[in-house]
Design a protein around this motif. Sequence first.
Motif, short mmCIF file in Angstrom:
data_model
loop_
_atom_site.label_atom_id
_atom_site.label_comp_id
_atom_site.label_asym_id
_atom_site.label_seq_id
_atom_site.Cartn_x
_atom_site.Cartn_y
_atom_site.Cartn_z
N GLY A 187 0.79 -1.09 0.14
CA GLY A 187 -0.30 0.06 -0.02
C GLY A 187 0.77 2.01 0.36
N GLU A 188 1.69 1.07 -0.66
CA GLU A 188 2.72 2.55 -0.52
C GLU A 188 3.09 2.43 -1.93
OE1 GLU A 188 5.31 0.58 3.06
OE2 GLU A 188 6.73 0.49 1.57
N SER B 182 18.60 14.21 -7.96
CA SER B 182 16.66 14.01 -7.84
C SER B 182 16.61 13.64 -6.13
CB SER B 182 16.68 11.95 -8.37
OG SER B 182 17.34 11.42 -8.42
N VAL B 183 15.44 13.31 -6.02
CA VAL B 183 14.78 13.70 -4.82
C VAL B 183 13.85 12.09 -4.37
CG1 VAL B 183 14.96 15.83 -3.84
CG2 VAL B 183 12.61 15.08 -4.75
N THR B 184 13.28 11.49 -3.42
CA THR B 184 12.63 10.96 -3.86
C THR B 184 11.22 10.63 -1.79
OG1 THR B 184 13.65 8.50 -4.54
CG2 THR B 184 11.94 8.18 -2.37
N VAL B 185 10.17 10.27 -2.94
CA VAL B 185 9.39 10.50 -1.70
C VAL B 185 8.38 9.53 -1.40
CG1 VAL B 185 6.74 11.67 -1.69
CG2 VAL B 185 8.18 13.03 -2.22
N TRP B 186 8.48 9.18 -0.19
CA TRP B 186 7.64 7.87 0.18
C TRP B 186 6.43 8.27 0.76
CZ3 TRP B 186 5.47 6.81 5.03
CH2 TRP B 186 5.33 5.57 6.03
N GLU B 187 4.96 7.58 0.19
CA GLU B 187 3.84 8.22 0.62
C GLU B 187 3.14 6.56 0.51
OE1 GLU B 187 0.51 10.92 -1.34
OE2 GLU B 187 0.79 8.80 -2.33
N ILE C 117 6.89 11.08 3.11
CA ILE C 117 8.04 11.85 3.67
C ILE C 117 9.05 11.82 2.76
CG2 ILE C 117 9.93 10.94 5.34
CD1 ILE C 117 7.01 10.80 7.15
N GLY C 118 10.13 12.60 2.32
CA GLY C 118 11.00 13.04 1.25
C GLY C 118 11.85 13.00 1.82
#
Length: 347
Positions: free
Chosen positions: A8-9, A157-162, A168-169
């Motif tokens: 579910g992420e 590049s950045v990453t976002v977890w949702e 959370i970045g």
Amino acid sequence: MLPAAALGETWYTFTVDNPPEALLLPASPVDGDVVITFLGDCALGGVRKMQGAERGFVKTVERMGYAYPLQNLLPLTAEDDITVANLEGVLSDRKLKRVPKEYNFQGKTEYTEILRLGSVELVTLANNHTHDYGDDGYNDTKQALKAAEIPYFTEKSVTVWERDGLRIGFVGVQYSASGDKGKRMKQQIALLKELGCAAVITVMHAGEEHTQDLSDYQHQIVSRAIAGGADMIVGHHPHVVQGFDMIDGVPVAYSLGNCSFGGTLIPADADALVLQTKLHIEGGRLVSGELAFHPISITGDEKYNDYSPVLAAGEDAARVLQKMEASTGYAMPPFEEGRGSVVHVDW
């Protein structure tokens, strides 16, 4: 380990000029806790001259299996929401031309299975070894991670977890925050805040190697990341443990040291750290949390590097905390078996 989608992420990796449309929708003001574990330098492979050595990383994992390098850390990494590791080196199955430097690290593309079996969900490529074999090696590494469904972030590049609207970045920075690098980091942090990230974590790869003393560039990165709005800063690169500090209400861990490190047969310093954070979020806003520092030895063998870090206890754990205190002067809480040295933070 199930892929992120099955849990579910959702993961998003992007540059500041191309944020995904899904993140442009307002984030829900959700409540929740997120547990994130940070590992230090992981060199999955090593230098070419060690590829055939019986005690080298390659031969060791051939004998012991791909679960072996990170198996002793699973009590932490398998129970969290996200484990972040610094992947220090190239993953490629080609014999590429190396960049002239003292150490060039390379491992097989199938070593992504080491990460998966170690419950590592995210890696940073913002370090000084991802280009050890030029752009070809760098691109091979990114392709191997994509094939294994392991997200990564870089300096650009950045990453976002949702999960369920909670975001959370992660931002990566290497060596310094001077000039355009500092401007980009500031833009990245600001964008992640605009996109509704409850916490933005800057992961820095900087400092002088093999010393507990902090460098001017570490101080520069920390001050500029905090000024830009970072909520936490976690570092590595010196290959040794450095200390913790609270600066303007922002927790800073300067260097975790190494983790599973295939770059050396006989470690000069086997002491290191795993940092596990529990972030408490209310109404989409980071309000409090715990930072648990778990001392480790990067090897279970007293004479050689066996590439399988072990959790430390007793006098060994106390020694690591003393090194942290000597580095920054911050008095670390006592070590507790199973809990680590726990710092409570209110944001």
